[in-house]
Design a protein around this motif. Structure first.
Motif, PDB file in Angstrom:
ATOM      1  N   MET A   1      39.942  27.820  33.148  1.00 62.93           N
ATOM      2  CA  MET A   1      40.542  28.398  34.357  1.00 62.93           C
ATOM      3  C   MET A   1      39.664  29.541  34.842  1.00 62.93           C
ATOM      4  SD  MET A   1      43.228  28.029  36.326  1.00 62.93           S
ATOM      5  CE  MET A   1      44.427  27.223  35.288  1.00 62.93           C
ATOM      6  N   GLY A   2      39.174  29.475  36.076  1.00 63.16           N
ATOM      7  CA  GLY A   2      38.299  30.516  36.598  1.00 63.16           C
ATOM      8  C   GLY A   2      39.060  31.757  37.003  1.00 63.16           C
ATOM      9  N   GLN A   3      38.298  32.816  37.229  1.00 62.67           N
ATOM     10  CA  GLN A   3      38.918  34.059  37.672  1.00 62.67           C
ATOM     11  C   GLN A   3      39.239  33.973  39.159  1.00 62.67           C
ATOM     12  OE1 GLN A   3      35.854  36.753  36.242  1.00 62.67           O
ATOM     13  NE2 GLN A   3      37.249  37.502  34.693  1.00 62.67           N
ATOM     14  N   VAL A   4      40.232  34.784  39.578  1.00 63.21           N
ATOM     15  CA  VAL A   4      40.688  34.759  40.957  1.00 63.21           C
ATOM     16  C   VAL A   4      40.039  35.892  41.732  1.00 63.21           C
ATOM     17  CG1 VAL A   4      42.683  35.030  42.462  1.00 63.21           C
ATOM     18  CG2 VAL A   4      42.868  33.680  40.398  1.00 63.21           C
ATOM     19  N   ILE A  10      37.416  40.887  41.310  1.00 66.27           N
ATOM     20  CA  ILE A  10      37.931  40.028  40.251  1.00 66.27           C
ATOM     21  C   ILE A  10      39.106  40.743  39.593  1.00 66.27           C
ATOM     22  CG2 ILE A  10      37.414  38.939  38.045  1.00 66.27           C
ATOM     23  CD1 ILE A  10      34.564  38.558  38.990  1.00 66.27           C
ATOM     24  N   THR A  13      42.646  36.629  34.898  1.00 69.41           N
ATOM     25  CA  THR A  13      42.830  35.189  34.726  1.00 69.41           C
ATOM     26  C   THR A  13      44.271  34.845  34.378  1.00 69.41           C
ATOM     27  OG1 THR A  13      42.212  35.368  32.400  1.00 69.41           O
ATOM     28  CG2 THR A  13      40.461  34.847  33.978  1.00 69.41           C
ATOM     29  N   ASN A  14      45.068  35.870  34.022  1.00 73.50           N
ATOM     30  CA  ASN A  14      46.467  35.640  33.689  1.00 73.50           C
ATOM     31  C   ASN A  14      47.191  36.989  33.697  1.00 73.50           C
ATOM     32  OD1 ASN A  14      45.877  36.898  31.165  1.00 73.50           O
ATOM     33  ND2 ASN A  14      45.196  34.914  30.371  1.00 73.50           N
ATOM     34  N   SER A  17      45.932  39.935  31.172  1.00 79.43           N
ATOM     35  CA  SER A  17      44.778  40.766  31.504  1.00 79.43           C
ATOM     36  C   SER A  17      44.882  41.404  32.886  1.00 79.43           C
ATOM     37  CB  SER A  17      43.496  39.933  31.411  1.00 79.43           C
ATOM     38  OG  SER A  17      43.562  38.810  32.287  1.00 79.43           O
ATOM     39  N   LEU A  58      47.237  36.075  41.488  1.00 76.94           N
ATOM     40  CA  LEU A  58      47.219  35.013  40.494  1.00 76.94           C
ATOM     41  C   LEU A  58      47.667  33.689  41.112  1.00 76.94           C
ATOM     42  CD1 LEU A  58      48.818  36.839  37.405  1.00 76.94           C
ATOM     43  CD2 LEU A  58      46.384  36.401  37.832  1.00 76.94           C
ATOM     44  N   GLN A  62      48.121  30.206  36.582  1.00 72.68           N
ATOM     45  CA  GLN A  62      47.778  31.375  35.773  1.00 72.68           C
ATOM     46  C   GLN A  62      49.028  32.125  35.328  1.00 72.68           C
ATOM     47  OE1 GLN A  62      45.055  33.078  38.623  1.00 72.68           O
ATOM     48  NE2 GLN A  62      43.302  32.665  37.285  1.00 72.68           N
ATOM     49  N   ASP A  65      50.616  30.017  32.616  1.00 76.84           N
ATOM     50  CA  ASP A  65      49.873  30.109  31.360  1.00 76.84           C
ATOM     51  C   ASP A  65      50.227  31.365  30.570  1.00 76.84           C
ATOM     52  OD1 ASP A  65      48.597  27.737  31.891  1.00 76.84           O
ATOM     53  OD2 ASP A  65      46.758  28.665  32.648  1.00 76.84           O
TER      54      ASP A  65
END
Length: 498
Positions: A1-4, A10, A13-14, A17, A58, A62, A65
């Motif tokens: 899963m890439g970063q948003v 940035i 990712t979820n 974090s 997000l 994400q 997850d």
């Protein structure tokens, strides 16, 4: 899963974090208790709001997850979990100390519109739970999740709902139900009762600290005024009046307008036994617990005013003179009346607000006099199809009425008013459909979604969420969700049990 990528930065990712701050945690320790949520066994995801997820940068996946975070079994890296203390008047009676009995604030995410606080609701006991278990049940969590997002779709100021996560852990209410946690979002969850807490304890230093915090973070422009605390009361009073006018215009009933459920930002918060008006009854009580009808639909405007008086009393040591507090409160009635008048004109497709003031008041009064028993939402939605020159297309609207002669008489008056401002039917209907929703969260729709979810079928929650986020659109494939409620729906009751 890439970063948003979110506003060029940035973010995460979820949820684990997600960068978080917690300005409320910077207040002295007397304002809250730091604590961790109580884990729930074997959690499962019920739903995520894509629109709410987007607010914090997000994707729905994400958020999904991060199931352990959603249910309170894990805590984001930068979280500072706490439960806030407050007091309040409940059903008009001073209840003393209350506080976040099952809500835990864990931080605020930066957004282009400013910080958004994230709060677990139902994540376990706090020092303010009193005799409660600190839990929420799946039934009430689904209702809060859906209504928070539905109210946003309607354009009404509200807290938001990011997610629902459940567990098969039993929770005792009238019967044994299962536990759930809602993650909800708002710029702040400070309430009228947050100020009352310090006032009734005669702790004016803490009262000032809280008022300065709210002004500095949410009303900074008031620092330029001669009396920023009077300005705070005036701003909150005006926002509250506007919010309740919006409630009245869509037939929304909060059900528990206690001062501890009133937002200092004029947001609709704490969705418990709410309801949307179906067969119109000005004195309808949506909360089965409210035996005296204090929070009936027709009483909401005056209760809002009463609550602002309670806030004024709490702020008086900072404002100074009672006359200054009264001057701030005096904005309520004209603000409410002007907002409701604006909304009623728009709901009837009338663009000239002042030229026909006396006639319009009579038109509105006549409308509400004939509405009892008529479905509130369908009436206004179908009204857009009425022709200004003749009654040839009246049947869909007229069929809502038992006393059709009364409707015919009112419709003649309405047509005269439309003709007086040379209303164009097509343009007017488009405008009316932008303010008269086709879809609202009727109790029976929520109940169907709850019944399915209790069998671990969450498809109806997702479908309702998608429909209610666009309540003004026709969505012809979902016409059945705009239909009159079935007979069995008349037996549904909602109460303060959640």
């Amino acid at each position: 899963m890439g970063q948003v990528l979110f506003t060029g930065t940035i973010i995460a990712t979820n949820l684990t974090s997600l960068p978080l701050d917690n300005s409320f945690a910077s207040l002295p320790p007397a304002f809250y208790t730091r604590l961790m949520p109580t884990p729930l066994p074997s959690p499962y995801l019920v739903a995520v709001s894509p629109a709410a997820a987007q607010l914090i940068g997000l994707t729905p996946q994400q958020v999904a997850d991060s199931l352990d975070v959603l249910v309170g079994n894990a805590v984001p890296e930068q979280a500072q979990p706490l439960a806030a203390v407050y007091s309040g008047h409940q059903f008009g009676v001073w209840a003393g100390q209350l506080g976040d009995g099952r809500a835990i604030l864990f931080g605020a995410a930066a957004t282009p519109q400013g910080p958004l606080e994230l709060q677990w609701k139902g994540a376990g006991q706090t020092p303010y739970s009193r005799m409660g278990d600190g839990r929420a049940v799946l039934r009430s969590s689904i209702r809060e999740f859906l209504c928070s997002e539905a109210m946003h779709g309607l354009g009404i100021p509200t807290s938001r709902a990011l997610s629902i996560a459940g567990s098969n852990q039993g929770v005792m209410r009238e019967t044994v139900e299962t536990a759930a946690v809602v993650v909800r979002l708002a710029p702040s969850f400070v309430r009228f009762g947050s100020f009352e807490h310090w006032y009734y304890r005669k702790q004016n230093d803490q009262l000032k600290i809280l008022a300065d915090y709210v002004i500095d973070h949410f009303y900074p422009e008031l620092r330029a005024s001669d009396n920023p605390y009077q300005g705070l009361l005036e701003q909150v009073t005006r926002r509250t009046a506007h919010m309740i006018a919006q409630w009245q215009a869509v037939g929304f009933m909060h059900g528990v307008m206690n001062t501890d459920n009133m937002s200092i930002l004029g947001l609709t918060i704490d969705y418990g036994p709410f309801g949307f008006m179906e067969a119109f009854d000005a004195d309808h009580i949506c909360n089965h617990t409210d035996q005296q009808g204090r929070y009936a639909y027709s009483n909401q405007p005056q209760v809002g005013h009463w609550n602002c008086y309670a806030l004024a009393q709490a702020l008086l040591p900072l404002i100074g003179e009672p006359e200054d507090a009264q001057a701030a409160l005096d904005v309520y009635q004209p603000a409410f009346a002007a907002k409701l008048d604006e909304l009623l004109h728009a709901k009837l497709g009338l663009t000239q607000l002042d030229a026909h003031a006396d006639a319009d008041r009579a038109l509105f009064d006549g409308m509400f006099a004939m509405l009892p028993g008529v479905d509130f939402t369908q009436f206004f939605r179908r009204l857009g199809g009425l022709k200004s020159q003749d009654a040839s297309g009246d049947e869909p609207l007229r069929d809502l009425f038992i006393d059709r002669a009364a409707f015919d008489a009112w419709a003649r008056q309405y047509r005269q008013r439309l003709q007086a401002e040379h209303s164009v039917d097509g343009d007017r209907q488009l405008a009316m459909n932008r303010i008269n929703p086709k879809y609202v969260l009727r109790n029976y729709l929520a109940q169907v979604a709850i019944d399915k979810a209790q069998q671990h079928d969450y498809s109806e929650v997702e479908k309702l969420l998608a429909i209610l986020q666009h309540p003004y659109d026709e969505q012809p494939e979902h016409d059945q969700y705009a239909a009159l409620p079935p007979d069995w729906a008349s037996h549904l009751e909602v109460s303060c049990s959640s």
